[in-house]
Design a protein around this motif. Structure first.
Motif, PDB file in Angstrom:
ATOM      1  N   PHE A  36      -7.566  24.175 -52.543  1.00 23.19           N
ATOM      2  CA  PHE A  36      -7.150  23.075 -51.542  1.00 23.19           C
ATOM      3  C   PHE A  36      -8.324  22.587 -50.815  1.00 23.19           C
ATOM      4  O   PHE A  36      -8.947  23.472 -50.113  1.00 23.19           O
ATOM      5  CB  PHE A  36      -6.032  23.799 -50.757  1.00 23.19           C
ATOM      6  N   ASP A  37      -8.428  21.476 -50.865  1.00 18.02           N
ATOM      7  CA  ASP A  37      -9.611  20.840 -50.245  1.00 18.02           C
ATOM      8  C   ASP A  37      -9.370  20.704 -48.804  1.00 18.02           C
ATOM      9  O   ASP A  37      -8.628  19.672 -48.317  1.00 18.02           O
ATOM     10  CB  ASP A  37     -10.118  19.648 -50.873  1.00 18.02           C
ATOM     11  N   LEU A  38     -10.105  21.046 -47.924  1.00 17.69           N
ATOM     12  CA  LEU A  38      -9.681  20.952 -46.289  1.00 17.69           C
ATOM     13  C   LEU A  38     -10.872  19.963 -45.753  1.00 17.69           C
ATOM     14  O   LEU A  38     -11.070  20.041 -44.520  1.00 17.69           O
ATOM     15  CB  LEU A  38      -9.714  22.241 -45.679  1.00 17.69           C
ATOM     16  N   ALA A  59     -12.514  24.179 -54.966  1.00 18.34           N
ATOM     17  CA  ALA A  59     -11.803  25.144 -54.021  1.00 18.34           C
ATOM     18  C   ALA A  59     -10.133  24.600 -54.587  1.00 18.34           C
ATOM     19  O   ALA A  59      -9.942  23.448 -55.000  1.00 18.34           O
ATOM     20  CB  ALA A  59     -11.989  24.691 -52.584  1.00 18.34           C
TER      21      ALA A  59
END
Lengths: 222, 222
Positions: free
Chosen positions: B79-81, B77
């Protein structure tokens, strides 16, 4: 990732839009009447700004939107913290600004949308295959989130998981058959899904969703 | 960017540290007495977690720190959330957690540091060649920012420009001669400066700064 040359050239050849290159960004403007609305649009990481000409040309032509597609600084900083007016200055005739972005660029756009100290004020947020990294505390802000059913990076599950970070009135549009790379013309991308629609079809869907969002009564309240 | 094999192998061969591979991250722990302090460390974009073994091995050996170097999800991804406990679960014996990161990973670490809802609570922040993207509203949080004089991405000017986003008590250490890629063992990186010190010298400086930061009285108040 470099922009597809043919897709960019088709926009450069389109008499309904003008493309100008400035230090801060690539400005895509209507040659006909401008609406007075502008969009500062932040590319995905390492995606050439010119990859997004085809993405927005239809909306510029149909609604009179001006788009400033931001360019990275000379030494590609990993996270661009330049203020919003770095980019809006490239289109001084616009009087109402939205922010938006693709992929990681959308995360940055969310920060512009969140920051009440921005000059100019942000009137709306447009996410293409993206999401915010923290909750937007702007309950009244018009937000359009366009995603793709075949996006392997901003997957439909990811869009759903992060939907609660956006205002309750957010408009979600999922384009059936679009991948992460369907939001720009830069070829395929590792980790992405396989699109089942053509770039032209994806662009038409993006144009339709954006044009609806920009119609009087949504972002434009006057 | 792949990890340098020899640098990683030297850590795997070091009897003072243990390296274990879990789904969420690579765990680097002391074989001697553990301090009870852990660091969840987020790599720069597309940098192999194993590139940071050499970065932290000295501190693990000297201070008893445990480090969980996070792995990206299968489909990278942008941006890793994932929540913090995704990673802290890999080292359940740690009772005090810091967060940190290199490059874009540091931006994510700042968000963990900011988020009061994190489980477990964050006791400190460590930035390597990185900065926060918005102001940290945690005035009491111990923060260590290590930067390099030759870093072409997180340049000294960028570190200075963003210093005001960190708490007033932040410890800033600039390593003379270190580049952006001096914070991991993964080779050169486009846009970066040219380091004038060896990887071993950079690692020694990082170890010294981190060990000072982790000494009783700073992060560890008991």
């Amino acid at each position: 990732m470099p922009a597809d040359r043919d897709a960019a050239q088709a926009v450069l050849d389109n008499p309904a839009v003008s493309v100008s290159d400035t230090a801060a960004g690539v400005v895509l403007a209507p040659t006909g009447e401008a609406s007075g609305t502008g969009l500062v649009f932040i590319p995905g990481a390492k995606v050439d700004p010119y990859a997004y000409l085809a993405t927005f040309a239809g909306t510029v032509e149909q609604t009179g939107l001006t788009v400033v597609i931001t360019k990275p600084t000379l030494n590609l900083a990993f996270f661009d913290l330049r203020p919003l007016d770095t980019f809006t200055a490239a289109a001084p005739d616009v009087d109402r600004w939205l922010v938006g972005g693709h992929s990681l660029g959308g995360v940055r756009a969310c920060m512009f949308a969140q920051d009440a100290n921005d000059e100019p004020e942000v009137s709306g947020l447009v996410l293409l295959g993206s999401y915010c990294a923290s909750a937007l505390e702007t309950p009244e802000l018009p937000v359009l989130s366009i995603s793709g059913s075949e996006d392997g990076l901003s997957t439909p599950a990811k869009i759903e998981d992060t939907a609660g970070l956006l205002p309750a009135g957010t408009t979600f549009v999922q384009i059936e058959g679009a991948s992460h790379a369907s939001f720009g013309a830069y070829g395929a991308q590792p980790g992405d899904g396989v699109p089942t629609i053509s770039p032209a079809e994806a662009e038409a869907e993006i144009t339709a969703a954006l044009s609806d969002f920009l119609a009087p009564g949504t972002v434009i309240v006057d």
